[in-house]
Design an enzyme around this catalytic site. Structure first.
Site, PDB file in Angstrom:
ATOM      1  N   HIS A 119      11.312  13.788  25.794  1.00 40.00           N
ATOM      2  CA  HIS A 119      11.971  12.914  26.776  1.00 40.00           C
ATOM      3  C   HIS A 119      10.988  12.088  27.601  1.00 40.00           C
ATOM      4  O   HIS A 119       9.901  12.520  27.958  1.00 40.00           O
ATOM      5  CB  HIS A 119      12.848  13.756  27.709  1.00 40.00           C
TER       6      HIS A 119
ATOM      7  N   SER B 184       0.850  -1.197   0.000  1.00 40.77           N
ATOM      8  CA  SER B 184       0.000   0.000   0.000  1.00 40.77           C
ATOM      9  C   SER B 184       0.886   1.247   0.000  1.00 40.77           C
ATOM     10  O   SER B 184       2.111   1.166  -0.096  1.00 40.77           O
ATOM     11  CB  SER B 184      -0.871  -0.012   1.254  1.00 40.77           C
TER      12      SER B 184
END
Length: 198
Positions: A125, A7
């Site tokens: 983070h 795809s």
């Protein structure tokens, strides 16, 4: 490398692998009418009797279909991490996961198996992204965000620091998530509001 799914999503993975010098040996797809994609031969439906000589990535964007296929196959999975993605040395990415062009994974980010970190997504983070999750293009997770298994974060959505989003949720494109979201919720808008459960 082999890909399961021929795809548009596979085309991007083919580009990523080509840019890092990994060739695609072939694609598997259940549609018998597909013969090739981006110049690569479609080998037909995958059979559990096949013995692959290389790793495989499930190149299907739908999270639940990707999960169902991963549960059925007993193969070795690879990864596709774009050369233009920026990954902290302390970031960790699970097997079968794709990190696309321009994505950023900061310090101590953990991304699970068979996830998609799409074009230009930013993960700050200490975030946790579950197995089979998908961060769409331009999505932003601020620090210490947790995204559950199978959850889809829409294009351009922003999640503020410390938010927990449950499993198999859908967060609409452009949403701004400022509160925790429980499992199976669909949330849209700014600020993000739950409109239903799936």
């Amino acid at each position: 490398m082999y890909l399961y799914g021929a795809s548009g999503h596979a085309k991007v993975i083919i580009d990523i692998l080509g840019s890092i010098g990994v060739s695609v040996a072939g694609l598997f797809d259940d549609n018998p009418d597909l013969k090739e994609l981006a110049g690569i031969k479609v080998l037909g439906a995958f059979s559990s009797k096949q013995n692959l000589d290389e790793e495989l990535i499930i190149s299907i964007g739908n999270n639940s279909i990707r999960a169902k296929i991963a549960e059925q196959l007993n193969v070795k999975y690879g990864q596709a991490i774009a050369k233009t993605a920026i990954l902290s040395p302390t970031a960790s990415v699970g097997e079968g996961t794709v990190v696309m062009q321009g994505a950023i994974l900061q310090a101590d980010v953990l991304v699970g198996k068979h996830a998609i970190i799409n074009t230009g997504a930013k993960v700050d983070h200490d975030c946790r992204v579950g197995d089979f999750a998908h961060l769409s293009p331009g999505a932003v997770l601020c620090g210490n965000v947790s995204v559950g298994e199978g959850t889809w974060i829409g294009a351009g959505a922003v999640v503020i620091p410390g938010i927990k989003i449950g499993k198999w949720c859908k967060i609409g494109a452009g949403a701004v998530v400022i509160r925790d979201i429980p499992n199976n919720a669909v949330a849209v808008g700014n600020p993000g509001k739950i409109i239903k459960y799936c």
